[in-house]
Write a protein that holds these residues in place. Structure first.
Motif, PDB file in Angstrom:
ATOM      1  N   ARG A  68      14.585   8.824  -0.552  1.00  0.00           N
ATOM      2  CA  ARG A  68      13.494   7.881  -0.790  1.00  0.00           C
ATOM      3  C   ARG A  68      12.876   7.459   0.541  1.00  0.00           C
ATOM      4  O   ARG A  68      11.656   7.366   0.677  1.00  0.00           O
ATOM      5  CB  ARG A  68      14.012   6.653  -1.543  1.00  0.00           C
ATOM      6  N   ILE A  69      13.727   7.174   1.525  1.00  0.00           N
ATOM      7  CA  ILE A  69      13.223   6.817   2.852  1.00  0.00           C
ATOM      8  C   ILE A  69      12.420   7.971   3.423  1.00  0.00           C
ATOM      9  O   ILE A  69      11.339   7.780   3.996  1.00  0.00           O
ATOM     10  CB  ILE A  69      14.394   6.459   3.794  1.00  0.00           C
ATOM     11  N   LEU A  70      12.938   9.184   3.238  1.00  0.00           N
ATOM     12  CA  LEU A  70      12.258  10.373   3.750  1.00  0.00           C
ATOM     13  C   LEU A  70      10.876  10.509   3.111  1.00  0.00           C
ATOM     14  O   LEU A  70       9.891  10.802   3.800  1.00  0.00           O
ATOM     15  CB  LEU A  70      13.113  11.610   3.465  1.00  0.00           C
ATOM     16  N   ALA A  71      10.777  10.281   1.798  1.00  0.00           N
ATOM     17  CA  ALA A  71       9.490  10.412   1.103  1.00  0.00           C
ATOM     18  C   ALA A  71       8.472   9.407   1.637  1.00  0.00           C
ATOM     19  O   ALA A  71       7.293   9.739   1.825  1.00  0.00           O
ATOM     20  CB  ALA A  71       9.690  10.225  -0.397  1.00  0.00           C
ATOM     21  N   LEU A  72       8.926   8.193   1.925  1.00  0.00           N
ATOM     22  CA  LEU A  72       8.032   7.181   2.478  1.00  0.00           C
ATOM     23  C   LEU A  72       7.595   7.549   3.897  1.00  0.00           C
ATOM     24  O   LEU A  72       6.437   7.348   4.275  1.00  0.00           O
ATOM     25  CB  LEU A  72       8.721   5.816   2.481  1.00  0.00           C
ATOM     26  N   LEU A  73       8.519   8.101   4.675  1.00  0.00           N
ATOM     27  CA  LEU A  73       8.178   8.544   6.032  1.00  0.00           C
ATOM     28  C   LEU A  73       7.150   9.670   5.999  1.00  0.00           C
ATOM     29  O   LEU A  73       6.202   9.680   6.789  1.00  0.00           O
ATOM     30  CB  LEU A  73       9.435   9.007   6.767  1.00  0.00           C
ATOM     31  N   ALA A  90       0.825  -1.217   0.000  1.00  0.00           N
ATOM     32  CA  ALA A  90       0.000   0.000   0.000  1.00  0.00           C
ATOM     33  C   ALA A  90       0.857   1.264   0.000  1.00  0.00           C
ATOM     34  O   ALA A  90       0.384   2.335  -0.384  1.00  0.00           O
ATOM     35  CB  ALA A  90      -0.929  -0.003   1.216  1.00  0.00           C
ATOM     36  N   LEU A  91       2.120   1.150   0.421  1.00  0.00           N
ATOM     37  CA  LEU A  91       3.023   2.312   0.424  1.00  0.00           C
ATOM     38  C   LEU A  91       3.656   2.558  -0.938  1.00  0.00           C
ATOM     39  O   LEU A  91       4.230   3.619  -1.169  1.00  0.00           O
ATOM     40  CB  LEU A  91       4.150   2.092   1.447  1.00  0.00           C
ATOM     41  N   MET A  92       3.598   1.566  -1.813  1.00  0.00           N
ATOM     42  CA  MET A  92       4.293   1.678  -3.087  1.00  0.00           C
ATOM     43  C   MET A  92       3.561   2.634  -4.019  1.00  0.00           C
ATOM     44  O   MET A  92       2.350   2.530  -4.198  1.00  0.00           O
ATOM     45  CB  MET A  92       4.428   0.305  -3.750  1.00  0.00           C
ATOM     46  N   PRO A  93       4.288   3.586  -4.630  1.00  0.00           N
ATOM     47  CA  PRO A  93       3.630   4.528  -5.554  1.00  0.00           C
ATOM     48  C   PRO A  93       3.052   3.821  -6.773  1.00  0.00           C
ATOM     49  O   PRO A  93       2.070   4.256  -7.337  1.00  0.00           O
ATOM     50  CB  PRO A  93       4.770   5.489  -5.957  1.00  0.00           C
ATOM     51  N   LEU A  95       7.065  18.958   9.685  1.00  0.00           N
ATOM     52  CA  LEU A  95       7.892  20.149   9.477  1.00  0.00           C
ATOM     53  C   LEU A  95       9.377  19.787   9.459  1.00  0.00           C
ATOM     54  O   LEU A  95      10.147  20.288   8.631  1.00  0.00           O
ATOM     55  CB  LEU A  95       7.608  21.189  10.567  1.00  0.00           C
ATOM     56  N   ALA A  96       9.774  18.882  10.359  1.00  0.00           N
ATOM     57  CA  ALA A  96      11.169  18.457  10.421  1.00  0.00           C
ATOM     58  C   ALA A  96      11.559  17.676   9.170  1.00  0.00           C
ATOM     59  O   ALA A  96      12.677  17.826   8.644  1.00  0.00           O
ATOM     60  CB  ALA A  96      11.401  17.608  11.668  1.00  0.00           C
ATOM     61  N   LEU A  97      10.642  16.844   8.667  1.00  0.00           N
ATOM     62  CA  LEU A  97      10.914  16.091   7.448  1.00  0.00           C
ATOM     63  C   LEU A  97      11.029  17.017   6.244  1.00  0.00           C
ATOM     64  O   LEU A  97      11.866  16.787   5.352  1.00  0.00           O
ATOM     65  CB  LEU A  97       9.809  15.058   7.216  1.00  0.00           C
ATOM     66  N   ALA A  98      10.202  18.062   6.206  1.00  0.00           N
ATOM     67  CA  ALA A  98      10.288  19.033   5.111  1.00  0.00           C
ATOM     68  C   ALA A  98      11.630  19.751   5.140  1.00  0.00           C
ATOM     69  O   ALA A  98      12.267  19.965   4.101  1.00  0.00           O
ATOM     70  CB  ALA A  98       9.142  20.037   5.219  1.00  0.00           C
ATOM     71  N   PRO A 154      12.394  -1.023   0.710  1.00  0.00           N
ATOM     72  CA  PRO A 154      12.142   0.188   1.512  1.00  0.00           C
ATOM     73  C   PRO A 154      10.718   0.282   2.042  1.00  0.00           C
ATOM     74  O   PRO A 154      10.513   0.628   3.204  1.00  0.00           O
ATOM     75  CB  PRO A 154      12.447   1.329   0.528  1.00  0.00           C
ATOM     76  N   GLU A 155       9.714  -0.017   1.202  1.00  0.00           N
ATOM     77  CA  GLU A 155       8.327   0.099   1.654  1.00  0.00           C
ATOM     78  C   GLU A 155       8.032  -0.847   2.815  1.00  0.00           C
ATOM     79  O   GLU A 155       7.307  -0.502   3.746  1.00  0.00           O
ATOM     80  CB  GLU A 155       7.376  -0.182   0.497  1.00  0.00           C
ATOM     81  N   VAL A 156       8.603  -2.057   2.754  1.00  0.00           N
ATOM     82  CA  VAL A 156       8.403  -3.024   3.832  1.00  0.00           C
ATOM     83  C   VAL A 156       9.094  -2.543   5.099  1.00  0.00           C
ATOM     84  O   VAL A 156       8.535  -2.590   6.199  1.00  0.00           O
ATOM     85  CB  VAL A 156       8.922  -4.416   3.428  1.00  0.00           C
ATOM     86  N   SER A 157      10.337  -2.063   4.936  1.00  0.00           N
ATOM     87  CA  SER A 157      11.102  -1.609   6.093  1.00  0.00           C
ATOM     88  C   SER A 157      10.444  -0.411   6.769  1.00  0.00           C
ATOM     89  O   SER A 157      10.356  -0.338   8.001  1.00  0.00           O
ATOM     90  CB  SER A 157      12.527  -1.241   5.664  1.00  0.00           C
ATOM     91  N   VAL A 158       9.946   0.531   5.970  1.00  0.00           N
ATOM     92  CA  VAL A 158       9.299   1.714   6.541  1.00  0.00           C
ATOM     93  C   VAL A 158       7.980   1.336   7.205  1.00  0.00           C
ATOM     94  O   VAL A 158       7.604   1.900   8.233  1.00  0.00           O
ATOM     95  CB  VAL A 158       9.090   2.802   5.458  1.00  0.00           C
TER      96      VAL A 158
END
Length: 344
Positions: A257-262, A183-186, A316-319, A222-226
């Motif tokens: 990429r990790i950041l985008a998933l987070l 479900a996280l995968m684009p 905000l921190a992620l941005a 990555p999607e599984v790990s996140v």
């Protein structure tokens, strides 16, 4: 027609003379290619009567292949992957405008009256121009089918079919873990998923596929790990969350990429918290954020472990981290700091 309709026809021994398989999901394309070849040719005939191109062959070579009677009888199958014959032409806006060029006209005549001993299978991931006479000819005398990516809601059915074909059973919590990560995968790639399920089947040996198997085999995705990382964050398991993050970074996955998933997951948690405050149930919430019901329930549970203030500050921190990483002003420590703050 879609992939399922075409496959049903082939299984019922209804084989057309010409196919155009267009669209992004190459897993379906390869599946139909194989089904057509297996329905028309025996394994022994494939050596002599099957020709596969990875781009359009010279036009006269194609015509010759279609028109040539197989040496020992039987039938021919010609497969052309990555064809560009159906691309839009510049300045072609009129759907009734005939295809230009003698090659097009000759091919249209040939496809309109294919010899009964030849089958042509063309495929492309490019966008096709459905207004062209060549496309309309394939529709009229064969099949033009779109190989569209499978939607998230259809993945469970595909997974069940795949497990049956492997003679494997998968624990319910393992299935939900896998579907939650998907479900996280684009975009869902069935070729990728098919390969991962094959790996899971081999890893589990003669026993059922467990949640532990799924976590172990798919840990590098990555999607599984996140997905697991967010679960660790919601339970305030700081050490586990940092370990999962560092595993992904060590595996070479890019911090952005990790950041985008987070970001996507934190935003979903915030949406869940807002909707829950309005009295919306988990099923409606799942539909609102575009995930399966069981994922919606999990997101709702996870959101209860974070305050509005924590989630807002995390976004905000992620941005800020996104900007700094792209500008080369920060490193992986920014992500670790955010993980630690979410676990407070």
């Amino acid at each position: 027609m879609n992939h399922t309709d075409v496959l049903r026809e082939i299984k019922n021994k209804q084989i057309r003379s010409v196919y155009l398989l267009y669209g992004e999901e190459t897993y379906f394309t390869r599946q139909l290619e194989k089904a057509i070849i297996d329905a028309v040719l025996t394994p022994e005939e494939c050596d002599m009567n099957l020709v596969v191109f990875n781009q359009d062959p010279p036009f006269q070579e194609l015509v010759t292949l279609i028109e040539t009677i197989p040496f020992l009888g039987g039938r021919n199958v010609i497969v052309i992957r990555g064809t560009s014959l159906f691309k839009a032409r510049r300045g072609s806006n009129d759907e009734n405008q005939p295809s230009s060029g003698s090659n097009d006209e000759q091919l249209i005549r040939l496809l309109s009256n294919m010899p009964d001993y030849s089958h042509l299978v063309m495929s492309t991931t490019d966008k096709v121009d459905k207004r062209r006479k060549l496309f309309k000819t394939v529709e009229a005398y064969g099949i033009a089918a779109e190989m569209a990516p499978l939607k998230l809601g259809d993945i469970r059915g595909w997974l069940n079919t795949k497990l049956v074909s492997l003679n494997k059973n998968m624990a319910q919590d393992a299935i939900e873990h896998l579907l939650g990560a998907i479900a996280l995968m684009p975009q869902i790639s069935l070729s990728f998923l098919d390969n991962e399920i094959e790996k899971l089947a081999l890893y589990s040996g003669n026993r059922n596929i467990t949640l532990e198997d799924t976590e172990q085999v798919l840990a590098s995705i990555p999607e599984v790990s996140v997905f697991v990382l967010i679960d660790a964050l919601s339970q305030k398991q700081k050490a586990k969350a940092l370990e999962l993050l560092n595993q992904q970074l060590a595996a070479g996955d890019h911090p952005l990429r990790i950041l985008a998933l987070l970001v996507r997951q934190i935003r979903m948690l915030w949406q869940a918290k807002e909707l829950a405050a309005q009295g919306i149930n988990a099923r409606t919430l799942a539909a609102s954020i575009g995930v399966p019901p069981f994922v919606g329930e999990k997101v709702l549970r996870q959101s209860r472990n974070f305050s509005h203030k924590t989630l807002k500050e995390a976004l905000l921190a992620l941005a800020a981290a996104d900007y700094e990483l792209k500008a080369g002003k920060s490193d992986n420590i920014a992500l670790e700091r955010i993980i630690i703050e979410l676990c407070q």
